[in-house]
Design a protein around this motif. Structure first.
Motif, PDB file in Angstrom:
ATOM      1  N   THR A  18       0.826  -1.196   0.000  1.00 48.86           N
ATOM      2  CA  THR A  18       0.000   0.000   0.000  1.00 48.86           C
ATOM      3  C   THR A  18       0.867   1.255   0.000  1.00 48.86           C
ATOM      4  O   THR A  18       0.601   2.210  -0.733  1.00 48.86           O
ATOM      5  CB  THR A  18      -0.911   0.013   1.237  1.00 48.86           C
ATOM      6  OG1 THR A  18      -1.531  -1.247   1.345  1.00 48.86           O
ATOM      7  CG2 THR A  18      -1.964   1.089   1.114  1.00 48.86           C
ATOM      8  N   ARG A  19       1.920   1.253   0.812  1.00 51.84           N
ATOM      9  CA  ARG A  19       2.817   2.415   0.865  1.00 51.84           C
ATOM     10  C   ARG A  19       3.475   2.645  -0.491  1.00 51.84           C
ATOM     11  O   ARG A  19       3.680   3.773  -0.904  1.00 51.84           O
ATOM     12  CB  ARG A  19       3.917   2.220   1.938  1.00 51.84           C
ATOM     13  CG  ARG A  19       3.449   2.202   3.381  1.00 51.84           C
ATOM     14  CD  ARG A  19       2.504   3.311   3.727  1.00 51.84           C
ATOM     15  NE  ARG A  19       3.043   4.640   3.557  1.00 51.84           N
ATOM     16  CZ  ARG A  19       2.292   5.724   3.376  1.00 51.84           C
ATOM     17  NH1 ARG A  19       0.979   5.607   3.317  1.00 51.84           N
ATOM     18  NH2 ARG A  19       2.843   6.901   3.259  1.00 51.84           N
ATOM     19  N   GLU A  21       2.224   1.966  -3.242  1.00 52.08           N
ATOM     20  CA  GLU A  21       1.142   2.202  -4.204  1.00 52.08           C
ATOM     21  C   GLU A  21       1.154   1.184  -5.340  1.00 52.08           C
ATOM     22  O   GLU A  21       1.023   1.521  -6.509  1.00 52.08           O
ATOM     23  CB  GLU A  21       1.212   3.640  -4.733  1.00 52.08           C
ATOM     24  CG  GLU A  21       0.940   4.626  -3.604  1.00 52.08           C
ATOM     25  CD  GLU A  21       1.017   6.079  -4.034  1.00 52.08           C
ATOM     26  OE1 GLU A  21       1.431   6.321  -5.179  1.00 52.08           O
ATOM     27  OE2 GLU A  21       0.666   6.938  -3.234  1.00 52.08           O
ATOM     28  N   THR A  25      -6.539   0.292  -7.280  1.00 56.61           N
ATOM     29  CA  THR A  25      -7.346   1.203  -6.465  1.00 56.61           C
ATOM     30  C   THR A  25      -8.709   0.617  -6.111  1.00 56.61           C
ATOM     31  O   THR A  25      -9.335   1.059  -5.157  1.00 56.61           O
ATOM     32  CB  THR A  25      -7.554   2.548  -7.190  1.00 56.61           C
ATOM     33  OG1 THR A  25      -7.928   2.259  -8.531  1.00 56.61           O
ATOM     34  CG2 THR A  25      -6.300   3.382  -7.144  1.00 56.61           C
ATOM     35  N   LEU A  28      -8.975  -0.424  -2.649  1.00 54.04           N
ATOM     36  CA  LEU A  28      -9.068   0.618  -1.641  1.00 54.04           C
ATOM     37  C   LEU A  28     -10.458   1.239  -1.618  1.00 54.04           C
ATOM     38  O   LEU A  28     -10.951   1.649  -0.574  1.00 54.04           O
ATOM     39  CB  LEU A  28      -8.015   1.703  -1.912  1.00 54.04           C
ATOM     40  CG  LEU A  28      -6.580   1.161  -2.021  1.00 54.04           C
ATOM     41  CD1 LEU A  28      -5.607   2.285  -2.354  1.00 54.04           C
ATOM     42  CD2 LEU A  28      -6.174   0.472  -0.730  1.00 54.04           C
ATOM     43  N   ASP A  31     -13.608  -1.865  -0.015  1.00 52.04           N
ATOM     44  CA  ASP A  31     -12.904  -2.714   0.944  1.00 52.04           C
ATOM     45  C   ASP A  31     -13.686  -4.006   1.187  1.00 52.04           C
ATOM     46  O   ASP A  31     -14.809  -3.970   1.702  1.00 52.04           O
ATOM     47  CB  ASP A  31     -12.738  -1.929   2.251  1.00 52.04           C
ATOM     48  CG  ASP A  31     -11.893  -2.692   3.250  1.00 52.04           C
ATOM     49  OD1 ASP A  31     -11.356  -3.740   2.870  1.00 52.04           O
ATOM     50  OD2 ASP A  31     -11.779  -2.233   4.393  1.00 52.04           O
TER      51      ASP A  31
ATOM     52  N   VAL B  44      -3.245  -3.430   4.553  1.00 49.55           N
ATOM     53  CA  VAL B  44      -3.586  -2.402   3.562  1.00 49.55           C
ATOM     54  C   VAL B  44      -4.227  -1.194   4.242  1.00 49.55           C
ATOM     55  O   VAL B  44      -3.852  -0.050   3.992  1.00 49.55           O
ATOM     56  CB  VAL B  44      -4.537  -2.977   2.487  1.00 49.55           C
ATOM     57  CG1 VAL B  44      -5.100  -1.869   1.608  1.00 49.55           C
ATOM     58  CG2 VAL B  44      -3.821  -4.006   1.631  1.00 49.55           C
ATOM     59  N   SER B  45      -5.164  -1.458   5.159  1.00 44.83           N
ATOM     60  CA  SER B  45      -5.845  -0.307   5.766  1.00 44.83           C
ATOM     61  C   SER B  45      -4.914   0.460   6.703  1.00 44.83           C
ATOM     62  O   SER B  45      -5.054   1.672   6.860  1.00 44.83           O
ATOM     63  CB  SER B  45      -7.133  -0.743   6.490  1.00 44.83           C
ATOM     64  OG  SER B  45      -6.823  -1.662   7.492  1.00 44.83           O
ATOM     65  N   ASN B  48      -2.603   2.562   4.519  1.00 49.28           N
ATOM     66  CA  ASN B  48      -3.318   3.708   3.976  1.00 49.28           C
ATOM     67  C   ASN B  48      -3.499   4.828   4.982  1.00 49.28           C
ATOM     68  O   ASN B  48      -3.923   5.917   4.632  1.00 49.28           O
ATOM     69  CB  ASN B  48      -4.712   3.241   3.541  1.00 49.28           C
ATOM     70  CG  ASN B  48      -4.827   3.258   2.046  1.00 49.28           C
ATOM     71  OD1 ASN B  48      -4.162   4.055   1.398  1.00 49.28           O
ATOM     72  ND2 ASN B  48      -5.635   2.381   1.512  1.00 49.28           N
ATOM     73  N   ASN B  49      -3.240   4.526   6.230  1.00 50.90           N
ATOM     74  CA  ASN B  49      -3.532   5.472   7.300  1.00 50.90           C
ATOM     75  C   ASN B  49      -2.220   5.898   7.950  1.00 50.90           C
ATOM     76  O   ASN B  49      -1.678   5.189   8.788  1.00 50.90           O
ATOM     77  CB  ASN B  49      -4.460   4.776   8.305  1.00 50.90           C
ATOM     78  CG  ASN B  49      -5.023   5.748   9.314  1.00 50.90           C
ATOM     79  OD1 ASN B  49      -4.346   6.695   9.706  1.00 50.90           O
ATOM     80  ND2 ASN B  49      -6.244   5.518   9.734  1.00 50.90           N
ATOM     81  N   LYS B  50      -1.722   7.066   7.532  1.00 47.65           N
ATOM     82  CA  LYS B  50      -0.401   7.501   7.999  1.00 47.65           C
ATOM     83  C   LYS B  50      -0.363   7.638   9.510  1.00 47.65           C
ATOM     84  O   LYS B  50       0.633   7.332  10.157  1.00 47.65           O
ATOM     85  CB  LYS B  50      -0.041   8.847   7.355  1.00 47.65           C
ATOM     86  CG  LYS B  50       0.486   8.694   5.949  1.00 47.65           C
ATOM     87  CD  LYS B  50       1.356   9.880   5.572  1.00 47.65           C
ATOM     88  CE  LYS B  50       1.852   9.764   4.150  1.00 47.65           C
ATOM     89  NZ  LYS B  50       1.123  10.602   3.187  1.00 47.65           N
TER      90      LYS B  50
END
Lengths: 199, 103
Positions: A18-19, A21, A25, A28, A31, B44-45, B48-50
């Motif tokens: 995820t980081r 990328e 999409t 995301l 979900d 993943v979640s 996605n959440n810094k």
């Protein structure tokens, strides 16, 4: 142990992909966690219902052996209660995470769905650490507190991942109590976690 | 919230009914696969959440403290009941040991 490594691998690759990328999409935007959770729960139910050994074991049970899972449950909740005074999390959060009883996979996906991914991550870490702690310290626990303490510490893992180390250091006499202990706790995890998530 | 629990209960019933058609081994494999999928999605979640990502060391430390409390509580409780276990479960161990293992 291999399972634990696999679990950490999937969890961390989720973070890294995820980081970087690298994920589509679609994943995301829609979900699929909730649907996947339902599939998992149906499978867990099927495995419990279809298990022949489970019924036999429960029938042949002497009530006194239920004391051990009861002690694990009560002790874990008492510990979580005390911990909630010095941690940033609310009492119900601590209880929900503690109620994983080292069954990190189910409890963490459950908690992340109902309490958010931060507490889901906490449940994963807390319960993985409990399993590792049991694997590492079972010999010492048995020496100082007795076999019951080591089984109690192992929580719901004492019929699979931590059973070899427990049977080696506690003796084969404790294998049966360890398996009963894990079956009862395993079964109770979804109920406790749902209860504490709804508080 | 209770949907998941209801689905599990339905699963238990179905598993009981169709016991002879189901393979526990395959179900266990499927459980592991869906757990891995779900943990990947949890990753993943979090990725996605810094905020959570940067908080991970803090979350880890709190988890460690909570684990130590839970384990200490369990050990204390089991140590408290182990005289009872010894008395009522292991007392006749010498003559009934074999019988117990078979159960």
């Amino acid at each position: 142990m291999a399972d634990t490594a696999l679990i950490i691998l999937f969890f961390s690759s989720g973070i890294f992909l995820t980081r970087l990328e690298l994920l589509p999409t679609v994943l995301l935007e829609h979900d699929p966690t909730l649907q996947a959770l339902w599939v998992l729960m149906a499978l867990v139910g099927l495995s419990l219902g279809a298990d022949r050994k489970l019924g036999e074991v429960l029938k042949s049970l002497r009530p006194v052996i239920l004391l051990l899972p009861f002690a694990t449950t009560a002790g874990t909740f008492a510990g979580a209660l005390l911990a909630s005074f010095c941690l940033a999390w609310a009492l119900s959060d601590c209880l929900a995470i503690g109620a994983g009883f080292a069954y990190y996979s189910l409890s963490s996906v459950f908690i992340s769905q109902y309490k958010g991914p931060d507490l889901g991550a906490a449940a994963l870490l807390c319960n993985v650490m409990r399993e590792l702690f049991t694997l590492l310290f079972t010999p010492l626990l048995i020496k100082f507190f007795g076999p019951a303490a080591a089984i109690s510490c192992g929580g719901a893992t004492t019929m699979d991942t931590t059973l070899p180390v427990i049977s080696r250091y506690a003796g084969s006499l404790w294998i049966f109590p360890a398996i009963i202990h894990a079956i009862i706790l395993d079964f109770s995890v979804p109920f406790w976690v749902t209860l504490f998530c709804s508080l | 919230m209770y949907t998941a629990l209801l689905i599990m209960l339905a699963g238990i019933l179905l598993g009981r009914l169709f016991r002879s058609w189901l393979s526990i081994r395959i179900i266990r494999k499927l459980i592991m696969a869906s757990i891995l999928l779900l943990l990947f999605l949890l990753g993943v979640s979090i990725g996605n959440n810094k905020e959570i990502l940067y908080n991970l060391p803090f979350i880890g430390l709190n988890s460690l403290i909570l684990m130590i409390f839970c384990v200490a509580g369990s050990i204390a409780a089991s140590a408290a009941i182990s005289p009872l276990l010894r008395k009522y479960f292991f007392a006749p161990a010498k003559d009934k040991g074999g019988e117990k293992r078979r159960g």
